[in-house]
Scaffold this motif. Structure first.
Motif, PDB file in Angstrom:
ATOM      1  N   THR A 230      38.202  53.912  43.638  1.00  4.43           N
ATOM      2  CA  THR A 230      37.799  55.093  44.158  1.00  4.43           C
ATOM      3  C   THR A 230      38.703  56.375  43.834  1.00  4.43           C
ATOM      4  O   THR A 230      38.164  57.155  43.363  1.00  4.43           O
ATOM      5  CB  THR A 230      37.768  54.943  45.753  1.00  4.43           C
ATOM      6  N   ASN A 231      40.163  55.841  43.841  1.00  2.21           N
ATOM      7  CA  ASN A 231      40.894  56.990  43.426  1.00  2.21           C
ATOM      8  C   ASN A 231      40.922  57.080  41.877  1.00  2.21           C
ATOM      9  O   ASN A 231      41.020  58.276  41.524  1.00  2.21           O
ATOM     10  CB  ASN A 231      42.523  56.193  43.744  1.00  2.21           C
ATOM     11  N   ALA A 232      40.692  55.965  41.202  1.00  2.84           N
ATOM     12  CA  ALA A 232      40.621  56.326  39.823  1.00  2.84           C
ATOM     13  C   ALA A 232      39.416  57.026  39.351  1.00  2.84           C
ATOM     14  O   ALA A 232      39.394  58.062  38.514  1.00  2.84           O
ATOM     15  CB  ALA A 232      40.504  54.887  39.052  1.00  2.84           C
ATOM     16  N   LYS A 233      38.415  56.860  40.060  1.00  8.02           N
ATOM     17  CA  LYS A 233      37.311  57.881  39.747  1.00  8.02           C
ATOM     18  C   LYS A 233      37.494  59.274  40.127  1.00  8.02           C
ATOM     19  O   LYS A 233      37.373  60.229  39.445  1.00  8.02           O
ATOM     20  CB  LYS A 233      35.834  57.296  40.551  1.00  8.02           C
ATOM     21  N   THR A 235      40.060  60.948  40.383  1.00  5.64           N
ATOM     22  CA  THR A 235      41.485  61.479  39.798  1.00  5.64           C
ATOM     23  C   THR A 235      40.954  61.383  38.191  1.00  5.64           C
ATOM     24  O   THR A 235      41.903  61.707  37.444  1.00  5.64           O
ATOM     25  CB  THR A 235      42.895  60.865  39.816  1.00  5.64           C
ATOM     26  N   ASN A 236      39.727  60.756  37.827  1.00  7.27           N
ATOM     27  CA  ASN A 236      39.537  61.173  36.388  1.00  7.27           C
ATOM     28  C   ASN A 236      40.527  59.840  35.601  1.00  7.27           C
ATOM     29  O   ASN A 236      40.885  60.250  34.537  1.00  7.27           O
ATOM     30  CB  ASN A 236      39.358  62.272  35.617  1.00  7.27           C
ATOM     31  N   THR A 237      41.043  58.723  36.054  1.00  6.91           N
ATOM     32  CA  THR A 237      41.985  58.007  35.552  1.00  6.91           C
ATOM     33  C   THR A 237      41.247  56.295  35.545  1.00  6.91           C
ATOM     34  O   THR A 237      42.325  55.620  35.981  1.00  6.91           O
ATOM     35  CB  THR A 237      43.160  58.191  36.303  1.00  6.91           C
ATOM     36  N   LEU A 238      40.196  56.343  35.236  1.00  5.47           N
ATOM     37  CA  LEU A 238      39.334  55.069  35.375  1.00  5.47           C
ATOM     38  C   LEU A 238      40.064  53.958  34.412  1.00  5.47           C
ATOM     39  O   LEU A 238      40.356  54.494  33.186  1.00  5.47           O
ATOM     40  CB  LEU A 238      38.128  55.171  35.160  1.00  5.47           C
ATOM     41  N   PRO A 239      40.343  52.912  34.491  1.00  5.50           N
ATOM     42  CA  PRO A 239      40.761  52.063  33.628  1.00  5.50           C
ATOM     43  C   PRO A 239      39.708  51.547  32.581  1.00  5.50           C
ATOM     44  O   PRO A 239      38.622  51.732  33.128  1.00  5.50           O
ATOM     45  CB  PRO A 239      41.333  50.730  34.328  1.00  5.50           C
ATOM     46  N   SER A 240      39.972  51.295  31.250  1.00  2.00           N
ATOM     47  CA  SER A 240      38.994  50.880  30.401  1.00  2.00           C
ATOM     48  C   SER A 240      38.673  49.182  30.572  1.00  2.00           C
ATOM     49  O   SER A 240      37.562  48.584  30.081  1.00  2.00           O
ATOM     50  CB  SER A 240      39.429  50.864  29.070  1.00  2.00           C
ATOM     51  N   VAL A 241      39.595  48.477  31.148  1.00  2.00           N
ATOM     52  CA  VAL A 241      39.518  47.119  31.471  1.00  2.00           C
ATOM     53  C   VAL A 241      39.985  46.901  32.793  1.00  2.00           C
ATOM     54  O   VAL A 241      41.029  47.327  33.207  1.00  2.00           O
ATOM     55  CB  VAL A 241      40.175  46.142  30.599  1.00  2.00           C
ATOM     56  N   SER A 264      29.723  45.035  42.418  1.00  2.00           N
ATOM     57  CA  SER A 264      29.202  45.577  43.535  1.00  2.00           C
ATOM     58  C   SER A 264      29.941  47.056  43.692  1.00  2.00           C
ATOM     59  O   SER A 264      29.552  47.864  44.196  1.00  2.00           O
ATOM     60  CB  SER A 264      29.127  44.905  44.723  1.00  2.00           C
ATOM     61  N   ILE A 265      31.438  46.983  43.763  1.00  2.00           N
ATOM     62  CA  ILE A 265      32.287  47.990  43.661  1.00  2.00           C
ATOM     63  C   ILE A 265      31.645  49.137  42.593  1.00  2.00           C
ATOM     64  O   ILE A 265      31.722  50.351  43.080  1.00  2.00           O
ATOM     65  CB  ILE A 265      33.844  47.669  43.705  1.00  2.00           C
ATOM     66  N   GLU A 266      31.808  48.653  41.374  1.00  4.20           N
ATOM     67  CA  GLU A 266      31.292  49.811  40.178  1.00  4.20           C
ATOM     68  C   GLU A 266      29.891  50.152  40.568  1.00  4.20           C
ATOM     69  O   GLU A 266      29.818  51.392  40.595  1.00  4.20           O
ATOM     70  CB  GLU A 266      31.293  48.980  38.998  1.00  4.20           C
ATOM     71  N   ILE A 274      32.652  47.467  33.500  1.00  7.27           N
ATOM     72  CA  ILE A 274      33.719  47.469  32.312  1.00  7.27           C
ATOM     73  C   ILE A 274      34.056  46.238  32.104  1.00  7.27           C
ATOM     74  O   ILE A 274      33.823  45.396  32.810  1.00  7.27           O
ATOM     75  CB  ILE A 274      35.122  48.481  32.571  1.00  7.27           C
ATOM     76  N   PRO A 275      34.790  45.929  30.886  1.00  4.61           N
ATOM     77  CA  PRO A 275      35.247  44.441  30.711  1.00  4.61           C
ATOM     78  C   PRO A 275      36.054  44.151  31.732  1.00  4.61           C
ATOM     79  O   PRO A 275      36.740  45.062  32.231  1.00  4.61           O
ATOM     80  CB  PRO A 275      35.819  44.491  29.115  1.00  4.61           C
ATOM     81  N   ILE A 276      36.279  42.749  31.777  1.00  2.75           N
ATOM     82  CA  ILE A 276      37.190  42.088  32.986  1.00  2.75           C
ATOM     83  C   ILE A 276      38.201  41.320  32.183  1.00  2.75           C
ATOM     84  O   ILE A 276      37.686  40.175  31.351  1.00  2.75           O
ATOM     85  CB  ILE A 276      36.313  41.555  34.179  1.00  2.75           C
TER      86      ILE A 276
END
Length: 588
Positions: A230-233, A235-241, A264-266, A274-276
């Protein structure tokens, strides 16, 4: 009723560990609690592992064949031991590392220093940035100190213009377990989520191209992951993996549930999947048990994990216990069998603790089943074998059950038996199984089997800055497209094929491809670190995703393993023209 041997007691970890002692105790207790009073579950014979050759899971990519601090410089380990594993991804310390792991007296394994070896072996790597600190929990000083370290590390990577295999920066390791402890002497450190956002932006101010991965939590926790994403979304700082660890005893049983929860969170946040990466897996008590490695392989393949790295509990540079004194241990052979898999991963249906991972290579007419986890006499039933003829040869092999400080020179050949295929199926009894050992069934036609692997699918190879895609007209159902990047080591697009040939000679390499540009396209061809030549792909009329074209080129290969690169962009290559998709190569 028989029992799995009691897991070995973990050695006392000296100096830097990858999680605090209290956290490790909690993990072990949690793993034990899941099975009652003992971490050793009971096992009973009479189970069946079912393999459905006709049901494809996904292309073979050897996702579990990676390690944390698994590779060091020099001959630790030698490339000759890495090649058979068909390694996928590593997590290594950053440039300038000061970390003293597990009692080491000097830092090791700087990701930029080992990059050439990992590339030669066919692997990619993540750089774990907080391992710039010398201790664990990390000896955080201040924001000014951390940001100076970030500038130095990221600049070093950007300046490494021949390094193509840095798949991501890991901002922090196990923040759920150590962020508060690491920063206890700095009242201005702030929260972990604030640190993630600020550091992400610091990295992007220097390097806008290399992926950033996280959060790297010590355990999967829904609330923690929801807050992080949620924070990453926001703040526009989403991880690539997405990254977390699976380190409890028997935590392979939880992988699918954790992946399902993360997806489900995504979905709840309206984010694409995204890849895991599970960039640390297996507990210290179990990491050296061959059958446990097989359980993780099976769990990761079913759950669609992108890559997974064996945990670093002891010595660095040993593929996390697969090697001792640079020679194989028993577990090495389970991973070597897994590395031998090609074509597609196919469905396996476990029963009780009997499980495995299986592949089918249509060009080789070979089914490779790696399995284990139960005792006594059990059965492997393999369905969908009609394409292999009326009779098949079944070779059964096993590993020993010794740990990380005992070498095993070769796997044990248990039997070679001819089976009659009835209604497309065979049932293979496996007697006197040991629940700690791993086993392999190699199934081939009794006649007409190629003497060596000749066809290599692009989707099974190391794919860098391109995409594995599916098509009903591609051989084996898959191909590699979007091979578009050139001009920067961080975005160069290429496919590296690790091939194994019986003799040193000139081979004719047939490349199957698609080129719907309407004009010739070109890529660079190099092998074993040599100079580049140009491969030209005339246009094909069947469109993208339909690899109907083929071209022949000559390659001079050495006996044994060779790395063949087809590149749109690569260091020491000016870049190809146009665009082409790759289906496979065939060596004759």
């Amino acid at each position: 009723m028989t029992h799995l041997r009691t897991p070995r007691r973990p050695e006392r970890r000296r100096g830097r560990g990858f999680r605090a002692a209290a956290v490790l105790s909690a993990l072990v207790v949690a793993g034990t609690a899941a099975f009652g009073l003992s971490s050793t579950p009971a096992f009973a014979a009479g189970n069946t592992l079912t393999v459905n050759v006709g049901t494809t899971v996904r292309p073979v990519t050897h996702v579990a064949a990676g390690g944390l601090y698994g590779v060091d410089t020099g001959s630790t380990p030698p490339l000759s031991q890495l090649y058979p594993l068909h390694v996928n991804t590593f997590t290594q310390p950053p440039p300038g590392t000061k970390q003293l792991g597990n009692g080491a007296t000097s830092p090791c394994c700087d990701g930029l220093q080992v990059a050439g070896k990992i590339t030669d072996a066919g692997g990619q790597q993540y750089l774990r940035l907080p391992d710039i600190f010398s201790t664990f929990p990390y000896n955080w000083v201040s924001w000014s100190d951390w940001e100076a370290k970030i500038r130095t590390m990221i600049t070093a990577r950007v300046n490494a213009t021949n390094t193509t295999n840095i798949a991501g920066y890991e901002i922090w390791n196990e923040p759920d377990a150590n962020w508060a402890e690491s920063t206890k002497n700095d009242p201005n450190a702030g929260s972990y989520l604030d640190m993630w956002t600020r550091t992400y932006r610091d990295i992007r101010a220097i390097d806008t191209l290399t992926p950033i991965i996280g959060p790297g939590s010590s355990v999967y926790d829904h609330d923690f992951m929801l807050a992080f994403m949620t924070n990453a979304k926001n703040t526009n700082t989403l991880p690539s993996v997405a990254v977390w660890h699976e380190l409890q005893d028997f935590s392979y049983q939880n992988v699918q549930a954790h992946v399902t929860d993360f997806r489900s969170i995504e979905d709840s946040l309206g984010l694409p999947h995204i890849p895991i990466s599970i960039n640390e897996y297996a507990s210290p008590a179990q990491v050296d048990q061959p059958s446990i490695g097989v359980h993780y392989m099976a769990a990761f393949e079913r759950a669609g994990i992108h890559d997974a790295e064996r945990a670093y509990w002891y010595e660095a540079g040993t593929m996390d216990g697969l090697l001792y004194n640079n020679l194989p241990t028993a577990s090495y052979w389970a991973y070597k069998w897994y590395g031998d898999q090609s074509g597609n991963v196919v469905q396996t249906v476990p029963q009780s603790y009997l499980d495995g991972v299986a592949s089918y290579d249509a060009s080789r007419k070979q089914v490779n089943v790696v399995f284990g986890g139960d005792s006594g006499t059990n059965t492997v039933r393999v369905n969908g074998l009609a394409g292999l003829g009326n009779q098949v040869s079944v070779q059964l092999s096993s590993t020993n059950t010794t740990g990380r400080k005992t070498n095993q020179a070769a796997p044990n050949l248990v039997s070679t038996t001819t089976y009659t295929v009835v209604n497309g199926s065979i049932s293979v009894p496996v007697s006197n199984m040991d629940a700690v050992a791993a086993y392999q069934l190699l199934i081939t036609p009794t006649t007409g089997t190629p003497t060596y692997q000749q066809t290599y699918e692009a989707e099974n190879a190391t794919v860098v800055n391109a995409s594995r895609l599916s098509s009903s007209t591609a051989s084996n159902g898959g191909y590699v497209g979007r091979i578009d990047g050139a001009g920067d080591a961080r975005t160069d697009s290429f496919v590296d094929f690790l091939v194994n040939v019986p003799t040193a000679r000139a081979y004719t390499m047939t490349v199957k491809y698609a080129n719907a540009t309407g004009a010739d396209a070109t890529q660079g061809l190099a092998y074993n670190g040599g100079g580049f030549s140009t491969v030209t792909y005339p246009p094909t009329s069947s469109g993208w995703g339909n690899p109907t074209g083929s071209v022949d080129v000559a390659v001079q290969l050495k006996a044994g393993y060779n790395v063949i690169r087809l590149a749109k962009g690569s260091p020491n290559f000016g870049g190809g023209t146009g665009f082409a998709e790759l289906d496979s190569i065939r060596l004759q």
